[in-house]
Design a protein around this motif. Structure first.
Motif, PDB file in Angstrom:
ATOM      1  N   MET A   1     -45.706 -39.166   3.228  1.00  0.00           N
ATOM      2  CA  MET A   1     -45.757 -38.390   4.451  1.00  0.00           C
ATOM      3  C   MET A   1     -44.599 -37.378   4.438  1.00  0.00           C
ATOM      4  O   MET A   1     -43.481 -37.693   4.067  1.00  0.00           O
ATOM      5  N   ALA A   2     -44.890 -36.173   4.893  1.00  0.00           N
ATOM      6  CA  ALA A   2     -43.882 -35.117   4.907  1.00  0.00           C
ATOM      7  C   ALA A   2     -42.948 -35.301   6.094  1.00  0.00           C
ATOM      8  O   ALA A   2     -43.336 -35.804   7.150  1.00  0.00           O
ATOM      9  N   THR A   3     -41.711 -34.894   5.900  1.00  0.00           N
ATOM     10  CA  THR A   3     -40.734 -34.991   6.992  1.00  0.00           C
ATOM     11  C   THR A   3     -40.873 -33.781   7.910  1.00  0.00           C
ATOM     12  O   THR A   3     -41.218 -32.687   7.456  1.00  0.00           O
ATOM     13  N   PRO A   4     -40.629 -33.948   9.195  1.00  0.00           N
ATOM     14  CA  PRO A   4     -40.736 -32.823  10.131  1.00  0.00           C
ATOM     15  C   PRO A   4     -39.655 -31.775   9.853  1.00  0.00           C
ATOM     16  O   PRO A   4     -38.523 -32.104   9.519  1.00  0.00           O
ATOM     17  N   ASN A   5     -40.039 -30.527   9.998  1.00  0.00           N
ATOM     18  CA  ASN A   5     -39.112 -29.421   9.787  1.00  0.00           C
ATOM     19  C   ASN A   5     -38.555 -29.016  11.156  1.00  0.00           C
ATOM     20  O   ASN A   5     -39.082 -28.143  11.838  1.00  0.00           O
ATOM     21  N   TYR A   6     -37.485 -29.679  11.546  1.00  0.00           N
ATOM     22  CA  TYR A   6     -36.911 -29.434  12.876  1.00  0.00           C
ATOM     23  C   TYR A   6     -36.349 -28.024  12.996  1.00  0.00           C
ATOM     24  O   TYR A   6     -36.362 -27.455  14.080  1.00  0.00           O
ATOM     25  N   GLY A   7     -35.851 -27.462  11.905  1.00  0.00           N
ATOM     26  CA  GLY A   7     -35.325 -26.096  11.948  1.00  0.00           C
ATOM     27  C   GLY A   7     -36.412 -25.099  12.309  1.00  0.00           C
ATOM     28  O   GLY A   7     -36.190 -24.170  13.095  1.00  0.00           O
ATOM     29  N   TYR A   8     -37.611 -25.286  11.753  1.00  0.00           N
ATOM     30  CA  TYR A   8     -38.734 -24.401  12.057  1.00  0.00           C
ATOM     31  C   TYR A   8     -39.129 -24.532  13.526  1.00  0.00           C
ATOM     32  O   TYR A   8     -39.345 -23.529  14.208  1.00  0.00           O
ATOM     33  N   GLU A   9     -39.219 -25.777  14.009  1.00  0.00           N
ATOM     34  CA  GLU A   9     -39.587 -26.001  15.406  1.00  0.00           C
ATOM     35  C   GLU A   9     -38.569 -25.364  16.341  1.00  0.00           C
ATOM     36  O   GLU A   9     -38.938 -24.740  17.341  1.00  0.00           O
ATOM     37  N   LYS A  10     -37.293 -25.500  16.013  1.00  0.00           N
ATOM     38  CA  LYS A  10     -36.244 -24.932  16.850  1.00  0.00           C
ATOM     39  C   LYS A  10     -36.347 -23.409  16.869  1.00  0.00           C
ATOM     40  O   LYS A  10     -36.234 -22.779  17.925  1.00  0.00           O
ATOM     41  N   ARG A  11     -36.586 -22.817  15.707  1.00  0.00           N
ATOM     42  CA  ARG A  11     -36.698 -21.366  15.622  1.00  0.00           C
ATOM     43  C   ARG A  11     -37.889 -20.859  16.434  1.00  0.00           C
ATOM     44  O   ARG A  11     -37.801 -19.841  17.126  1.00  0.00           O
ATOM     45  N   GLN A  12     -39.010 -21.572  16.370  1.00  0.00           N
ATOM     46  CA  GLN A  12     -40.185 -21.171  17.135  1.00  0.00           C
ATOM     47  C   GLN A  12     -39.912 -21.251  18.636  1.00  0.00           C
ATOM     48  O   GLN A  12     -40.321 -20.387  19.406  1.00  0.00           O
ATOM     49  N   LYS A  13     -39.182 -22.281  19.043  1.00  0.00           N
ATOM     50  CA  LYS A  13     -38.833 -22.442  20.457  1.00  0.00           C
ATOM     51  C   LYS A  13     -37.912 -21.307  20.905  1.00  0.00           C
ATOM     52  O   LYS A  13     -38.078 -20.740  21.988  1.00  0.00           O
ATOM     53  N   GLU A  14     -36.941 -20.952  20.050  1.00  0.00           N
ATOM     54  CA  GLU A  14     -36.020 -19.856  20.376  1.00  0.00           C
ATOM     55  C   GLU A  14     -36.761 -18.534  20.481  1.00  0.00           C
ATOM     56  O   GLU A  14     -36.485 -17.725  21.370  1.00  0.00           O
TER      57      GLU A  14
END
Length: 62
Positions: free
Chosen positions: A1-14
């Motif tokens: 299973m792939a690990t979540p890309n929290y940096g991508y999620e944060k950037r999208q939220k910003e």
């Protein structure tokens, strides 16, 4: 299973937050250009309103 890309999620939220802020500023500028009053949820000069002295009726009587 792939690990979540929290940096991508944060950037999208910003980016979404930035986009929303820009839209709000544009709408405010459009309203000002048309000479319409500001919306109820956006106080025009909140700092100045709170700096005013209270009415004379609120002053304690000596």
């Amino acid at each position: 299973m792939a690990t979540p890309n929290y940096g991508y999620e944060k950037r999208q939220k910003e980016l979404a937050k930035k986009r929303k802020k820009e839209e709000k500023l544009k709408a405010k500028a459009d309203r000002k250009a048309l000479g319409l009053p500001p919306e109820a949820d956006e106080p025009e000069d909140a700092d100045e309103a709170s700096a005013e002295a209270p009415p004379a009726g609120d002053a304690p009587q000596a």
